[in-house]
Structure formats: C-alpha cells, structure tokens
Design an enzyme around this catalytic site. Structure first.
Site, short mmCIF file in Angstrom:
data_model
loop_
_atom_site.label_atom_id
_atom_site.label_comp_id
_atom_site.label_asym_id
_atom_site.label_seq_id
_atom_site.Cartn_x
_atom_site.Cartn_y
_atom_site.Cartn_z
N SER A 67 -101.45 -2.77 41.15
CA SER A 67 -102.30 -3.64 40.34
C SER A 67 -102.89 -2.98 39.10
O SER A 67 -103.49 -3.68 38.28
CB SER A 67 -103.43 -4.21 41.20
OG SER A 67 -102.92 -5.21 42.03
N LYS A 70 -101.85 -4.52 35.92
CA LYS A 70 -102.42 -5.79 35.44
C LYS A 70 -103.25 -5.60 34.17
O LYS A 70 -103.42 -6.54 33.39
CB LYS A 70 -103.25 -6.43 36.55
CG LYS A 70 -102.40 -6.85 37.75
CD LYS A 70 -103.22 -7.33 38.93
CE LYS A 70 -102.32 -7.65 40.12
NZ LYS A 70 -103.08 -7.97 41.34
N TYR A 194 -93.47 -10.04 38.02
CA TYR A 194 -94.68 -9.51 38.65
C TYR A 194 -94.35 -8.37 39.62
O TYR A 194 -95.00 -7.31 39.59
CB TYR A 194 -95.42 -10.65 39.37
CG TYR A 194 -96.62 -10.19 40.16
CD1 TYR A 194 -97.81 -9.84 39.52
CD2 TYR A 194 -96.57 -10.06 41.54
CE1 TYR A 194 -98.91 -9.39 40.24
CE2 TYR A 194 -97.65 -9.61 42.27
CZ TYR A 194 -98.82 -9.28 41.62
OH TYR A 194 -99.90 -8.82 42.33
N TYR A 246 -111.28 -5.44 43.01
CA TYR A 246 -111.28 -6.51 44.00
C TYR A 246 -112.71 -6.88 44.36
O TYR A 246 -113.58 -6.94 43.48
CB TYR A 246 -110.49 -6.09 45.26
CG TYR A 246 -109.16 -5.44 44.98
CD1 TYR A 246 -108.11 -6.18 44.48
CD2 TYR A 246 -108.96 -4.09 45.20
CE1 TYR A 246 -106.88 -5.59 44.22
CE2 TYR A 246 -107.74 -3.50 44.94
CZ TYR A 246 -106.70 -4.25 44.45
OH TYR A 246 -105.50 -3.66 44.20
N VAL A 264 -103.13 -0.90 45.02
CA VAL A 264 -102.97 -0.53 46.42
C VAL A 264 -102.07 0.70 46.64
O VAL A 264 -101.97 1.20 47.75
CB VAL A 264 -102.48 -1.70 47.30
CG1 VAL A 264 -103.51 -2.81 47.39
CG2 VAL A 264 -101.14 -2.23 46.83
N1 GLU Z 1 -97.89 -5.91 44.78
C1 GLU Z 1 -99.19 -6.06 45.41
C2 GLU Z 1 -99.44 -7.53 45.69
O1 GLU Z 1 -99.24 -8.31 44.81
C3 GLU Z 1 -100.24 -5.51 44.50
C4 GLU Z 1 -101.54 -5.50 45.16
C5 GLU Z 1 -102.55 -4.64 44.47
O2 GLU Z 1 -102.31 -3.51 44.03
O3 GLU Z 1 -103.65 -5.19 44.40
O4 GLU Z 1 -99.83 -7.90 46.75
#
Ligand code: GLU
Length: 310
Positions: A67, A70, A194, A246, A264
């Site tokens: 993430s 992002k 994604y 988060y 993650v």
């Molecule tokens: N590929 C993971 C998902 O989309 C990324 C999660 C993350 O790093 O928050 O669930």
C-alpha cells in the site's frame, strides 16, 4: 538540521535499538510470498534534500511495497484529474478496516479516502483511464524508477499473481464501485493494475529516494523535476498524516508526527517536510496492519532528530 555524520549515527543507533524487537508482530500471511519473509529483518534509509543517504540494517533488501504504492498512484491521479478526483473519493480517515465493504455501501460507492483499498482502486482507475493495463503498469513502474533514480526497481510477478488469485475482497470492492458507477475501466483491468502496483519490489533506499519530492513542495531536488505542484504536495502529505496508517493513523500521528504511509509488506514511507524522506521496513505487523518495529523505529528517529512536524 542534523548533518550527515549526525544522521549516520542516529540511524545506526535506531537500528541497534530495534535489535531486541526484531521478530515482533505478525507477518502478512494472505499470500505465500509474503508469509515466508523472515520477520527478523529491519532496514532504515534517510535521503536528505542534497541526496545524502544515511542507512542502516537491511536497507538494501527489496520488499513488497504494497500500500505504500498508493501515495505514488495518488500523485499520478491528482496530476491527471486535479479537483475532479475528489468527487470520486473522500479525504477523511475511515475508522474502519482498510478493506471494509460495509462502509462503501453506506457511503454509496464514494470511498472515504484514497488509501483504503476501495479508494485506491478508484485512484488506480484514474491512472488507467485511456490506457491498457500493461501501459498503466509500465507507467507506474517507470514513474517509480525515475523517482528512485534506479532502473532496477521491478514488479514481483509472483506477488502480483498471488494477489490476483486470492484478491476476492478487492474484486468485491471493485465490483461495488462499478455498480455505483465509480469505476470507468473494466473491473478486471483495474484489479490487474492495482495488484501489480502493490507488487512493486523496492528497498528502503529506493523508496526514500522516490518519496523525496513530497518533502520539497513537489520538486524532486535531485532530478530537478517538478513532480507535482506545491499545493498538491501539501494535500498528499495531509492525507498521509490523517489516513496513512489504516485505522491506527491517529496513533501514528501522535507517536511519530510525520506524514507516513504503511504497507502490509512491512514498509513505511515517512516525510519530514523540507528535510528528508525516510523509509523503514520490518515485516512483522501490528493488529492494524502496520509494521510494528518500523513504527517504533520512526518514533525513535523523530525523538533523536526532533523532526516531528509538531
Ligand atoms: N495488496 C494488499 C491488498 O490490497 C495491500 C494491502 C496493504 O498493504 O494495505 O489487500
């Protein structure tokens, strides 16, 4: 500002202080490629405005950025859509799990922010607009290579494929978004891009280097490229501060006090405005899904440098 010798000493001290904590937390186990990563690893890299790098521990070991990607797709999407992006995604902390479907239903398909999965899918859809998935993936990887000043940055094909095989929840979110008319490209194409952006594999030095423009009003001080405008940079940093961890974003702001984004895979990118970009990595995660030792290291780093924005 701490000089280079001070920074070298500080990152060495932080790495030494983390040693007793190595292995704490729980490694992400939803795909085998992440589950088998040795949790007893820790890296830190700080890249300052003049390009100086201070690093310690496993700062050269590549990991799955997940993430953290992002932040970079958000930059591309804001550059493309500007204010129009905010009709499709909000900018408030979510207060729920990063992959919540309930919230998306309640909010009629407009995700709370660009860093929860639903919001990131909308952002990826904006990056994909008018292109094929392979082109968008190449654009994102090229953007990261340019920012990292490193042609070796690559996408881990195994991670991307496993994300695809197990990404039922992300597929549900994408279908929901599409049902609310908030995805323009086909669901499978948005998911493909994604999953590939999440599977970017980078080390701490490359990641800190790539994030440096966020510490300098959008100007990459080494490439001398205006990556995005000063105003957009302020906004991206604000969203990192309020939504980057988060449902533990408040705790991170309280303990560290820097805009940051976690993934993650155990990486965190943090921005010390006008000073530096900092990347830490340690695979063990806390309950909320953030690197446990990584966040602790940033806490110590800020205590030793006084670089909190507060
Ligand atoms: N590929 C993971 C998902 O989309 C990324 C999660 C993350 O790093 O928050 O669930």
């Amino acid at each position: 500002m701490a000089d280079k010798e001070d920074l070298d000493a500080i990152v060495a001290q932080v790495a030494a202080e983390m040693r007793p904590h190595l292995g704490e937390g729980k490694v992400a186990d939803y795909i085998p490629a992440l589950a088998r990563v040795d949790p007893r690893q820790f890296g830190i890299a700080v890249v300052t405005s003049d390009g100086a790098v201070a690093s310690a521990g496993d700062a050269e070991t590549p990991f799955s950025v997940q993430s953290v990607s992002k932040v970079f797709t958000l930059t591309l999407a804001i550059n493309r859509l500007d204010e129009a992006l905010w009709t499709r995604v909000g900018r408030e902390p979510s207060g729920s799990r990063f992959n919540s479907i309930v919230q998306l239903e309640q909010e009629k398909g407009v995700p709370r922010n660009p860093f929860i999965n639903a919001g990131a899918l909308v952002v990826t859809d904006a990056v994909l607009a008018g292109a094929r998935p392979a082109e968008a993936i190449a654009d994102i990887a090229g953007f990261m290579r340019r920012l990292a000043l490193d042609e070796t940055v690559a996408i881990d094909a195994e991670v991307a494929a496993s994300e695809q095989d197990t990404g039922f929840r992300n597929a549900s979110l994408a279908n929901f978004l599409r049902a609310f008319d908030n995805l323009n490209s086909p669901v499978e194409e948005v998911l493909e891009v994604y999953f590939n952006q999440c599977a970017l594999s980078m080390n701490c030095r490359q990641l800190a280097r790539a994030g440096l423009f966020l510490a300098h009003g959008g100007l990459d001080p080494l490439n001398r490229i205006q990556v995005t405008s000063p105003e957009r940079t302020r906004r991206i940093n604000a969203i990192m501060m309020t939504c980057g961890h988060y449902d533990a974003s408040g705790e991170f702001a309280y303990r560290v006090g820097l805009p940051g984004k976690s993934g993650v895979g155990g990486g965190i990118l943090a921005i010390a405005p006008r000073r530096a970009a900092i990347a830490v990595w340690s695979p063990g995660l806390c309950e909320a899904g953030n690197s446990l030792v990584g966040a602790l290291a940033l806490r110590r780093f800020v205590a030793l440098t006084g670089w909190s924005v507060f």
